[in-house]
Design a protein around this motif. Structure first.
Motif, PDB file in Angstrom:
ATOM      1  N   ARG A  95       0.834  -1.210   0.000  1.00 15.55           N
ATOM      2  CA  ARG A  95       0.000   0.000   0.000  1.00 15.55           C
ATOM      3  C   ARG A  95       0.868   1.259   0.000  1.00 15.55           C
ATOM      4  O   ARG A  95       1.772   1.402   0.817  1.00 15.55           O
ATOM      5  CB  ARG A  95      -0.912  -0.016   1.224  1.00 15.55           C
ATOM      6  N   GLY A  96       0.576   2.151  -0.958  1.00 19.20           N
ATOM      7  CA  GLY A  96       1.268   3.428  -1.004  1.00 19.20           C
ATOM      8  C   GLY A  96       2.669   3.373  -1.604  1.00 19.20           C
ATOM      9  O   GLY A  96       3.311   4.413  -1.756  1.00 19.20           O
ATOM     10  N   ARG A 123       5.530   2.611  -4.603  1.00 17.90           N
ATOM     11  CA  ARG A 123       5.663   2.646  -6.062  1.00 17.90           C
ATOM     12  C   ARG A 123       6.160   1.278  -6.523  1.00 17.90           C
ATOM     13  O   ARG A 123       7.243   0.841  -6.127  1.00 17.90           O
ATOM     14  CB  ARG A 123       6.655   3.730  -6.472  1.00 17.90           C
ATOM     15  N   ALA A 136      -1.996  -3.913  -7.258  1.00 14.87           N
ATOM     16  CA  ALA A 136      -2.776  -2.666  -7.344  1.00 14.87           C
ATOM     17  C   ALA A 136      -3.980  -2.742  -6.408  1.00 14.87           C
ATOM     18  O   ALA A 136      -4.305  -1.781  -5.713  1.00 14.87           O
ATOM     19  CB  ALA A 136      -3.217  -2.412  -8.778  1.00 14.87           C
ATOM     20  N   ASP A 186       0.890   1.578  -5.941  1.00 12.69           N
ATOM     21  CA  ASP A 186       0.842   2.463  -7.115  1.00 12.69           C
ATOM     22  C   ASP A 186       1.621   1.734  -8.215  1.00 12.69           C
ATOM     23  O   ASP A 186       2.827   1.872  -8.342  1.00 12.69           O
ATOM     24  CB  ASP A 186       1.498   3.792  -6.750  1.00 12.69           C
ATOM     25  N   SER A 238       2.833   0.159 -11.806  1.00  8.77           N
ATOM     26  CA  SER A 238       3.069   0.309 -13.241  1.00  8.77           C
ATOM     27  C   SER A 238       3.460  -1.050 -13.818  1.00  8.77           C
ATOM     28  O   SER A 238       4.170  -1.815 -13.177  1.00  8.77           O
ATOM     29  CB  SER A 238       4.199   1.305 -13.507  1.00  8.77           C
ATOM     30  N   GLY A 293      -6.592  -0.113 -11.728  1.00 10.63           N
ATOM     31  CA  GLY A 293      -5.679   0.909 -11.229  1.00 10.63           C
ATOM     32  C   GLY A 293      -4.235   0.717 -11.666  1.00 10.63           C
ATOM     33  O   GLY A 293      -3.334   1.345 -11.124  1.00 10.63           O
ATOM     34  N   HIS A 337      -1.159   1.292 -14.065  1.00 10.36           N
ATOM     35  CA  HIS A 337      -0.641   2.199 -15.093  1.00 10.36           C
ATOM     36  C   HIS A 337       0.259   1.429 -16.044  1.00 10.36           C
ATOM     37  O   HIS A 337       0.783   0.377 -15.700  1.00 10.36           O
ATOM     38  CB  HIS A 337       0.204   3.320 -14.477  1.00 10.36           C
TER      39      HIS A 337
END
Lengths: 314, 314
Positions: free
Chosen positions: A152-153, A155, A173, A178, A180, A196, A198
């Motif tokens: 959580r939170g 990258r 996600a 966050d 990718s 969610g 990217h």
């Protein structure tokens, strides 16, 4: 019966493979559908020296035991049930384990398989046969959270948009990362935005991720993953590669990375996520074949850009 | 001044190297003694592409600043002092850092060096000059505990009985680990028994260690370390190796190992341990040279079985 057998001559469909006989504690399962994963492709190239029926992602119908007549998926590690690892619920680390379709045990790319009854899990009604085939790789994705805790939170970068990467990206996600996803075939994954996730363009992000998951199984992917990780970050190795590879490990030391090898996970976690649609898997199916076409299915699975190939037993 | 300079032609003693000029925040230090470590040998082989004066293990006398006239050791990472990493006390992960004798900053194998004043630590009276030279590698050993926590009660294997392994073994044994040291030159390390360190014969122990520290810097050592680690165990990489190497990483995934890259540590921890003799270092000195003999010292440090080579500035 029909079975997809890996022998010294390579993998091929055989029509008269002996029906498997369950030993004590084992039950017979009729295969409904099975998936082909990169590990199968690696096994065919010599990884683990495996000889036998391939296939370890499956949904079937139990033919005997307490789940007779029910749809089931199964844990692929057959532990001895008596050692320290087994007693801690870590049959996947039992030193004398066999592994379905991978190590000393015939797998699921056949009309029937045998498996320890204690390894079976009933498939909830909300989970389709197609989705159930993904229980094993989704569990492998969930294993990351069991090992490194919540992201959580943080990258997160998932390197590799093939068979496993999109599952890992969704699971992380949904956990609040966050996330990718980086790869060469992102154009058919736009639906992942709903979860969610990217998209990242390869090598466009520098060393900017707290957690990086290597899901390409290639030395280039590993090099990229190492480079993308911030100092003191966590690098999760999610794929096995046959043989040795040229790897520059100095950045792991210089940047004091923590590298976590991650393998199979708990099917319960996966079935929950599939049942409430926290993980969407159906768009990951690239092609479907019947078992009698398994050789074509295997060739298709090896093509670049192919994601999951399903083999169904009518 | 005399300085041991690494240039395109390899490392050599130069007699007329310019006296270093301290920039803002930097102070001059007169070198009393410096050690040669495997990283120096790797740098001479091309690791990091370093050009400049070698040497990052030293004790000296501060020539200016608040510690003028005192014996000092110094943190080797020169961070920018302003970025996130520096603000968290992790100058060694500052992306624009210079590193004494390793990256963009002249080192300690010279009559004088310059270093940020904030990097200096006064050496307690109880710590000899010889012991103080070990502050940097002892800090590197202590860093393992900062990263993975206490090893109390755990089975620990240190692979490599060269320059760094015996220090790591002592630090982890004093922390309560059940520590074995494995190597080819154990006959001169019997005194380590006083610290509770056992000796292990290479490859004689199977996969039986909860924590394995790789301190050989060789691909063979790494392979051995991977093999010695129990499933879900922790493998600490303590050495950097120049270039890429053939490594089979599959066992890291299969056994779900956690691999921790580990580099420099806090000098405070090291000085405390040296002051109260929790770590014994003097028997690790194989040979002593004067700075004018530094080329012979460097050759001696590269010989098999040689541990620490000290270079003294009379």
């Amino acid at each position: 019966m029909l079975a997809f057998l890996l022998s010294d001559g390579g993998p091929r469909l055989v029509r008269d493979y002996p029906q498997p006989e369950p030993g004590a504690g084992y039950v017979r399962v009729r295969t409904i559908a099975a998936g082909i994963c990169n590990t199968d492709l690696e096994l065919a190239r010599g990884y683990m020296g495996f000889r036998g029926v391939l296939g370890h992602e499956f949904v079937g119908e139990a033919l005997e035991g307490r789940l007779a007549g029910r749809r089931v998926v199964g844990g692929i590690n057959f532990g001895c049930g008596r050692c320290d690892a087994c007693e801690r619920g870590l049959a996947r680390h039992c030193s004398t384990r066999r592994v379905l379709g991978i190590l000393g045990a015939d797998g699921a790319l056949a009309e029937e398989l045998v498996i320890p009854e204690r390894n079976l899990h009933e498939v909830p009604n909300a989970v389709s046969n197609t989705a159930a085939v993904f229980a094993e790789p989704v569990a492998a994705a969930c294993e990351i959270l069991d090992q490194i805790g919540s992201v959580r939170g943080q990258r997160v970068l998932v390197v590799g948009d093939g068979k496993l990467g999109p599952l890992v990206a969704q699971v992380l996600a949904r956990d609040g990362g966050d996330v990718s996803l980086e790869g060469h075939h992102l154009e058919t994954l736009e639906w992942l935005a709903d979860a969610g996730v990217h998209f990242a363009h390869p090598r466009g992000n520098g060393a900017a991720f707290d957690v990086v998951v290597e899901a390409t199984g290639s030395p280039a992917g590993l090099a990229r993953a190492i480079e993308a990780c911030v100092p003191r970050g966590t690098l999760v190795l999610k794929t096995t590669i046959a043989g040795s590879h040229q790897v520059d490990l100095a950045p792991i030391v210089i940047n004091e990375l923590t590298v976590v090898g991650s393998r199979c996970g708990r099917l319960e976690s996966a079935l929950e996520r599939l049942a409430d649609a926290r993980v969407n898997v159906e768009p990951l199916v690239s092609r479907r074949f019947e078992l009698r076409e398994v050789e074509q299915a295997f060739a298709a699975a090896a093509e670049r850009g192919t994601r999951k190939v399903l083999v169904e037993v009518p």
